[in-house]
Design a protein around this motif. Structure first.
Motif, mmCIF file in Angstrom:
data_model
loop_
_atom_site.group_PDB
_atom_site.id
_atom_site.type_symbol
_atom_site.label_atom_id
_atom_site.label_comp_id
_atom_site.label_asym_id
_atom_site.label_seq_id
_atom_site.Cartn_x
_atom_site.Cartn_y
_atom_site.Cartn_z
ATOM 1 N N MET A 1 0.844 -1.177 0.000
ATOM 2 C CA MET A 1 0.000 0.000 0.000
ATOM 3 C C MET A 1 0.890 1.241 0.000
ATOM 4 N N TYR A 2 0.490 2.218 -0.760
ATOM 5 C CA TYR A 2 1.250 3.455 -0.866
ATOM 6 C C TYR A 2 0.661 4.494 0.066
ATOM 7 N N ARG A 3 1.524 5.150 0.781
ATOM 8 C CA ARG A 3 1.089 6.207 1.691
ATOM 9 C C ARG A 3 1.741 7.516 1.266
ATOM 10 N N PRO A 4 0.954 8.460 0.753
ATOM 11 C CA PRO A 4 1.549 9.730 0.327
ATOM 12 C C PRO A 4 2.026 10.559 1.511
ATOM 13 N N GLU A 5 3.063 11.303 1.262
ATOM 14 C CA GLU A 5 3.577 12.206 2.291
ATOM 15 C C GLU A 5 3.291 13.633 1.866
ATOM 16 N N LYS A 6 3.032 14.460 2.841
ATOM 17 C CA LYS A 6 2.726 15.858 2.592
ATOM 18 C C LYS A 6 3.824 16.717 3.195
ATOM 19 N N LEU A 7 4.233 17.729 2.446
ATOM 20 C CA LEU A 7 5.185 18.690 2.987
ATOM 21 C C LEU A 7 4.393 19.682 3.830
ATOM 22 N N ASP A 8 4.829 19.883 5.049
ATOM 23 C CA ASP A 8 4.072 20.722 5.970
ATOM 24 C C ASP A 8 4.274 22.218 5.776
ATOM 25 N N SER A 9 5.415 22.595 5.219
ATOM 26 C CA SER A 9 5.651 24.023 5.004
ATOM 27 C C SER A 9 6.516 24.214 3.776
ATOM 28 N N ARG A 10 6.591 25.439 3.324
ATOM 29 C CA ARG A 10 7.417 25.752 2.155
ATOM 30 C C ARG A 10 8.885 25.498 2.442
ATOM 31 N N ASP A 11 9.274 25.537 3.706
ATOM 32 C CA ASP A 11 10.667 25.260 4.075
ATOM 33 C C ASP A 11 11.039 23.806 3.814
ATOM 34 N N GLU A 31 -0.791 29.458 -4.425
ATOM 35 C CA GLU A 31 0.183 30.509 -4.125
ATOM 36 C C GLU A 31 1.206 30.566 -5.241
ATOM 37 N N ARG A 32 1.864 31.688 -5.341
ATOM 38 C CA ARG A 32 2.912 31.849 -6.352
ATOM 39 C C ARG A 32 4.178 31.138 -5.890
ATOM 40 N N PHE A 33 4.857 30.519 -6.838
ATOM 41 C CA PHE A 33 6.119 29.860 -6.556
ATOM 42 C C PHE A 33 7.249 30.879 -6.608
ATOM 43 N N THR A 34 8.264 30.681 -5.780
ATOM 44 C CA THR A 34 9.448 31.537 -5.814
ATOM 45 C C THR A 34 10.421 30.968 -6.841
ATOM 46 N N SER A 35 11.393 31.759 -7.238
ATOM 47 C CA SER A 35 12.403 31.269 -8.181
ATOM 48 C C SER A 35 13.187 30.115 -7.571
ATOM 49 N N ALA A 36 13.430 30.136 -6.264
ATOM 50 C CA ALA A 36 14.135 29.030 -5.606
ATOM 51 C C ALA A 36 13.314 27.733 -5.676
ATOM 52 N N GLU A 37 11.989 27.841 -5.531
ATOM 53 C CA GLU A 37 11.128 26.658 -5.633
ATOM 54 C C GLU A 37 11.113 26.110 -7.056
ATOM 55 N N SER A 56 -7.940 23.961 -11.319
ATOM 56 C CA SER A 56 -9.389 23.962 -11.514
ATOM 57 C C SER A 56 -9.738 24.894 -12.668
ATOM 58 N N GLU A 57 -11.011 24.909 -13.014
ATOM 59 C CA GLU A 57 -11.480 25.783 -14.080
ATOM 60 C C GLU A 57 -11.126 27.229 -13.726
ATOM 61 N N GLY A 58 -10.585 27.931 -14.680
ATOM 62 C CA GLY A 58 -10.116 29.293 -14.450
ATOM 63 C C GLY A 58 -8.602 29.371 -14.488
ATOM 64 N N GLY A 59 -7.946 28.211 -14.416
ATOM 65 C CA GLY A 59 -6.501 28.139 -14.563
ATOM 66 C C GLY A 59 -5.721 28.832 -13.472
ATOM 67 N N GLU A 60 -4.477 29.186 -13.839
ATOM 68 C CA GLU A 60 -3.591 29.750 -12.827
ATOM 69 C C GLU A 60 -4.019 31.141 -12.386
ATOM 70 N N GLY A 61 -4.683 31.892 -13.235
ATOM 71 C CA GLY A 61 -5.142 33.227 -12.844
ATOM 72 C C GLY A 61 -6.135 33.183 -11.701
ATOM 73 N N LYS A 62 -7.104 32.287 -11.814
ATOM 74 C CA LYS A 62 -8.112 32.162 -10.764
ATOM 75 C C LYS A 62 -7.523 31.553 -9.495
ATOM 76 N N ASN A 66 1.570 30.848 -10.324
ATOM 77 C CA ASN A 66 2.361 31.162 -11.512
ATOM 78 C C ASN A 66 3.023 29.898 -12.069
ATOM 79 N N ILE A 67 2.368 28.751 -11.926
ATOM 80 C CA ILE A 67 2.942 27.471 -12.313
ATOM 81 C C ILE A 67 3.224 27.375 -13.814
ATOM 82 N N ASN A 68 2.457 28.085 -14.648
ATOM 83 C CA ASN A 68 2.716 28.040 -16.088
ATOM 84 C C ASN A 68 4.097 28.580 -16.436
#
Length: 127
Positions: A1-11, A31-37, A56-62, A66-68
């Protein structure tokens, strides 16, 4: 069984933490990604990692992201429309869609990804 892990913070979003992941999934980032991310993601993919991005519908603007900016480096962009609607609009079933010639060569993934879509001919329909 696969158990996904979640990152708790941007750090926690580091190359070392991503190294053991088979895939990194972004389920509608809001949220917007930083250049380091973005650099962390580039290194992850360059070393064979896989990324799945969903919006979701509306894309990155909605969504307010800034993933695009990062995806376009690989020849990919997420549109503002939706493949499957979550609310009734005009039809009683989800939008019909055909994705044709979806190709990706792992040896070329580092430098080029080719994605071609054709939404004119449906391949499936609900009914």
């Amino acid at each position: 069984m696969y158990r996904p892990e979640k990152l708790d913070s941007r750090d926690d979003f580091t190359t070392d933490n991503l190294r053991s992941a088979a895939i990194v999934v972004f389920g509608c980032p809001r949220e917007r990604f930083t250049s380091a991310e973005f650099e962390t993601l580039k290194r992850y993919v360059r070393h064979g990692g896989s990324v799945l991005v969903m919006l979701s519908e509306g894309g990155e603007g909605k969504a307010g992201t800034n993933i695009n900016y990062w995806l376009e480096e690989y020849g990919i962009a997420i549109n503002n429309d939706a493949v499957v609607r979550t609310t009734h609009y005009k039809y009683l079933h989800p939008k019909e869609v055909r994705v044709g010639d979806l190709t990706g060569n792992l040896t070329h993934t580092q430098t080029q990804t080719h994605v071609q879509t054709d939404t004119h001919t449906p391949t499936c329909s609900a009914g």
